[in-house]
Scaffold this active site. Sequence first.
Site, short mmCIF file in Angstrom:
data_model
loop_
_atom_site.label_atom_id
_atom_site.label_comp_id
_atom_site.label_asym_id
_atom_site.label_seq_id
_atom_site.Cartn_x
_atom_site.Cartn_y
_atom_site.Cartn_z
N ASP A 67 -11.95 -6.90 2.24
CA ASP A 67 -11.53 -7.43 3.55
C ASP A 67 -11.12 -6.35 4.54
OD1 ASP A 67 -11.93 -10.07 2.86
OD2 ASP A 67 -9.87 -10.40 2.23
N HIS A 150 -2.51 5.98 -3.63
CA HIS A 150 -2.54 4.71 -2.89
C HIS A 150 -2.14 4.96 -1.44
CE1 HIS A 150 -1.91 0.50 -1.91
NE2 HIS A 150 -0.69 0.78 -1.53
#
EC number: 3.1.27.-
Length: 155
Positions: A67, A150
């Site tokens: 997404d 991350h």
Amino acid sequence: MAPARAGCCPLLLLLLLGLWVAEIPVSAKPESMTPSQWFKTQDVQPSPQACDSAMRNINNYKKWCKDLNTFLHEPFSSVAATCQTPNITCKNGHKNCHQSHRPVSLTMCGLISGKYLNCKYKEEHQNKSYIVACDPPQQGDPEYPLVPVHLDKVV
């Protein structure tokens, strides 16, 4: 009595399917990569590329259209240097995050349409600072004291 049972089974199957899909985190890394290698694949792009083509590489690992994704237009070594800035708290409450000293060029890719193999993205170019989570390197990672694993936030 039979009609009630017949109505129950499709709902049970739907529930079980939902639980199975929930077990696969969207951000899960491929087994063949360390968290830092997956971070580099997903979030480090020294030379900007169009989102549709850049996301194809990520989506090919996952077999679906991701997404949203952010690419930092910096060399991996510069992002790894961010791991040497003071620790701050990550969004998940862990204390292994670090903020970049300065804004960097980045591209945010947001899915607008399509199904896997034909994903279409809108791109937004920005200059912002970022926060990364860092951990000690694993076997196969570059030899830095800490490596980014991350992209926690763009600020």
